[in-house]
Design a protein around this motif. Structure first.
Motif, PDB file in Angstrom:
ATOM      1  N   UNK A 165     -26.435  14.605 -22.186  1.00 21.26           N
ATOM      2  CA  UNK A 165     -25.952  13.674 -21.168  1.00 21.26           C
ATOM      3  C   UNK A 165     -24.459  13.372 -21.374  1.00 21.26           C
ATOM      4  N   UNK A 166     -24.055  13.221 -22.625  1.00 20.39           N
ATOM      5  CA  UNK A 166     -22.641  12.906 -22.894  1.00 20.39           C
ATOM      6  C   UNK A 166     -21.728  14.067 -22.483  1.00 20.39           C
ATOM      7  N   UNK A 185     -19.640   8.470 -16.317  1.00 18.10           N
ATOM      8  CA  UNK A 185     -19.963   9.075 -17.602  1.00 18.10           C
ATOM      9  C   UNK A 185     -19.367   8.203 -18.704  1.00 18.10           C
ATOM     10  N   UNK A 186     -19.723   8.531 -19.950  1.00 16.07           N
ATOM     11  CA  UNK A 186     -19.242   7.741 -21.089  1.00 16.07           C
ATOM     12  C   UNK A 186     -17.732   7.453 -21.052  1.00 16.07           C
ATOM     13  N   UNK A 187     -16.867   8.479 -20.875  1.00 15.49           N
ATOM     14  CA  UNK A 187     -15.427   8.176 -20.921  1.00 15.49           C
ATOM     15  C   UNK A 187     -14.947   7.321 -19.742  1.00 15.49           C
ATOM     16  N   UNK A 188     -15.737   7.254 -18.691  1.00 14.35           N
ATOM     17  CA  UNK A 188     -15.420   6.354 -17.579  1.00 14.35           C
ATOM     18  C   UNK A 188     -15.849   4.932 -17.969  1.00 14.35           C
ATOM     19  N   UNK A 240     -12.348   5.286 -28.622  1.00 18.19           N
ATOM     20  CA  UNK A 240     -13.302   5.571 -27.548  1.00 18.19           C
ATOM     21  C   UNK A 240     -12.790   6.712 -26.664  1.00 18.19           C
ATOM     22  N   UNK A 241     -13.680   7.659 -26.333  1.00 13.21           N
ATOM     23  CA  UNK A 241     -13.247   8.750 -25.456  1.00 13.21           C
ATOM     24  C   UNK A 241     -12.835   8.217 -24.086  1.00 13.21           C
ATOM     25  N   UNK A 242     -11.710   8.725 -23.580  1.00 10.54           N
ATOM     26  CA  UNK A 242     -11.214   8.258 -22.280  1.00 10.54           C
ATOM     27  C   UNK A 242     -10.451   9.395 -21.605  1.00 10.54           C
ATOM     28  N   UNK A 243     -10.378   9.323 -20.280  1.00 12.56           N
ATOM     29  CA  UNK A 243      -9.654  10.329 -19.488  1.00 12.56           C
ATOM     30  C   UNK A 243      -8.162   9.987 -19.496  1.00 12.56           C
ATOM     31  N   UNK A 264      -9.612  14.589 -22.042  1.00 13.59           N
ATOM     32  CA  UNK A 264     -10.225  13.513 -22.836  1.00 13.59           C
ATOM     33  C   UNK A 264      -9.517  13.337 -24.185  1.00 13.59           C
ATOM     34  N   UNK A 322     -26.129   2.924 -17.571  1.00 13.86           N
ATOM     35  CA  UNK A 322     -26.184   4.367 -17.814  1.00 13.86           C
ATOM     36  C   UNK A 322     -25.933   5.163 -16.528  1.00 13.86           C
ATOM     37  N   UNK A 367     -25.893  14.185 -12.365  1.00 13.85           N
ATOM     38  CA  UNK A 367     -25.846  12.900 -13.062  1.00 13.85           C
ATOM     39  C   UNK A 367     -24.383  12.482 -13.250  1.00 13.85           C
ATOM     40  N   UNK A 385     -14.271  14.231 -26.993  1.00 23.13           N
ATOM     41  CA  UNK A 385     -15.454  13.523 -26.493  1.00 23.13           C
ATOM     42  C   UNK A 385     -16.500  13.423 -27.610  1.00 23.13           C
ATOM     43  N   UNK A 413     -22.155  16.203 -20.318  1.00 21.56           N
ATOM     44  CA  UNK A 413     -22.169  16.423 -18.869  1.00 21.56           C
ATOM     45  C   UNK A 413     -20.935  15.806 -18.209  1.00 21.56           C
ATOM     46  N   UNK A 414     -20.237  14.941 -18.934  1.00 21.80           N
ATOM     47  CA  UNK A 414     -19.053  14.317 -18.341  1.00 21.80           C
ATOM     48  C   UNK A 414     -17.882  15.282 -18.276  1.00 21.80           C
TER      49      UNK A 414
END
Lengths: 271, 167
Positions: B128-129, A101-104, B56-59, B50, A97, A186, B110, B131-132
């Motif tokens: 938290x999600x 971040x999630x997409x990374x 799956x979410x990705x850059x 994104x 965690x 974060x 996302x 925040x990316x």
């Protein structure tokens, strides 16, 4: 920015990738998830002439338990580890965690993180903490490199230019281990990261040196009683830190003390 | 050097002859004309680009297009193929989850990818999600509310469907 031009090579097998790396030499870089390399190429901090894409190689991703040993394929994503039920290797899942971040995490890979060798990277800390072996394949075949001998400096490893990381081997479960860290936001790179294994009496820190810094601690015994808070003071006190722009040695030392303490608490409850 | 490749975007196959240094986001925008996906920082910090890669979410700025040959790519255009807002977009609209709109396509994809994997997230998990991805207008609260509301509505619809199938 846009990356400089390069030639793209798609490897279909580990042997094929090693063959390409041998043939192309120093001008080639391996790309997997690309979450560090592509950013560096976009900044033109990295300008490889050849890119060897290993993401289409079958069999390099997956997590396998063999007795007390856990083997993680190099192309396994952080997200896959995060979602896996790893039992007494659960510290690996819980630590994920903290990775970006999630997409990374959906793209970034375990092997890539180890090869990139950022001194605050979670995988580098975990590998040193748990005495993982890094399995690399080169023209002469496979060899295993202990994590403790793998990280030589910032972004510098014992991997030869014609070698490819294929797997990470964690030799023993770590039911009482934890990793925690602090960044201003974060998901950013950690200012300091701390990983502890109460059973091995070991603390590994990121963000305090050019590679993960390992510190042995007075034995905590095998009891499940409260872990020794004295570790935090001992480790923080033993570090040689310098004031750096934006972060004083005093502040960093404080972070080390707090994070080691937190990691110890987390490790003792396994949460 | 020009490379031939085939990409599957929003269910459609495209043959491309492009430089390997083309990132996925550049291919989407410049070669396929799918300008819904935005480009912000080009180094994986802002999340404006994104998209979904195999769900799956990705850059999209951190992937070379050549790497995702064979994968299913989904962009914001796939959310409303008929031009009508889908439920997630509707929630963003109702909760004012956007102002200037620059981050919105990234936020939507996302959320779309995340909710597909985690249909029952807590508010804290949503925070938290998201925040990316960077949003400079909303302060995030309305985005979190929009995603939370969409998740609730999807759960309710699913329950209804279950109840209906039992009758």
């Amino acid at each position: 920015m846009k990356p400089a031009a390069f030639e793209y090579h798609r490897a279909r097998s580990v042997a094929g990738a090693v063959g390409l790396l041998t043939e192309l030499g120093d001008d080639a870089k391996v790309v997997a998830g690309g979450q560090s390399l592509v950013a560096m190429m976009n900044f033109r901090l990295a300008r490889p002439e050849h890119l060897v894409d290993i993401t289409h190689i079958d069999g390099l991703s997956g997590i396998r338990r063999e007795g007390d040993t856990l083997r993680i394929g190099a192309l396994t994503t952080h997200r896959a580890v995060e979602k896996a039920e790893l039992g007494d290797f659960g510290v690996l899942s819980r630590a994920m965690r903290w990775v970006g971040h999630l997409p990374i995490r959906t793209r970034g890979t375990v092997g890539g993180s180890i090869a990139h060798a950022d001194a605050t990277a979670e995988w580098c800390l975990l590998a040193v903490l748990l005495e993982a072996r890094i399995v690399a394949e080169g023209p002469a075949g496979r060899r295993e490199i202990p994590a403790g001998e793998f990280f030589l400096g910032p972004f510098t490893t014992a991997l030869e230019p014609d070698e490819l990381i294929v797997e990470l081997v964690f030799p023993r479960p770590a039911p009482r281990a934890a990793l925690t860290e602090y960044a201003d936001r974060k998901g950013d790179f950690a200012l300091v990261a701390a990983a502890v294994d109460l059973d091995a009496d070991r603390v590994v820190l990121g963000g305090v040196g050019p590679t993960p810094v390992s510190a042995d601690c007075p034995s905590s015994g095998t009891s499940h009683s409260r872990p020794p808070v004295s570790w935090a003071d001992a480790v923080a006190g033993s570090l040689e830190l310098r004031d750096e722009p934006g972060i004083s040695a005093h502040y960093r030392r404080g972070l080390v003390r707090t994070l080691v303490e937190r990691a110890c608490e987390e490790a003792s409850c396994g949460c | 050097m020009i490379q031939l490749m085939e990409l599957t975007v929003n269910g459609e196959r495209h043959d491309l002859a492009i430089e390997p240094r083309r990132t996925l986001v550049d291919v989407l925008r410049h070669d396929l004309g799918l300008t819904g996906t935005h480009v912000g920082c080009e180094h994986g910090i802002c999340g404006a680009c994104t998209v979904l890669v195999d769900g799956a979410p990705a850059r999209a700025c951190l992937i070379f297009a050549a790497q995702v040959e064979g994968a299913e790519i989904r962009t914001v255009e796939s959310l409303s193929p008929e031009g009508e807002l889908n439920d997630l977009q509707q929630c963003f609209s109702e909760h004012h989850g956007l102002q200037c709109g620059f981050c919105t396509p990234g936020m939507l994809m996302l959320a779309e990818g995340y909710l597909a994997e985690e249909p029952e997230p807590t508010t804290e998990e949503i925070r938290e999600v998201v925040a990316s991805n960077l949003c400079r207008c909303t302060g995030y609260q309305t985005i979190v509310e929009a995603i939370d509301d969409c998740a609730s509505r999807r759960r309710a619809a699913f329950q209804e469907q279950l109840a209906g199938s039992r009758v």
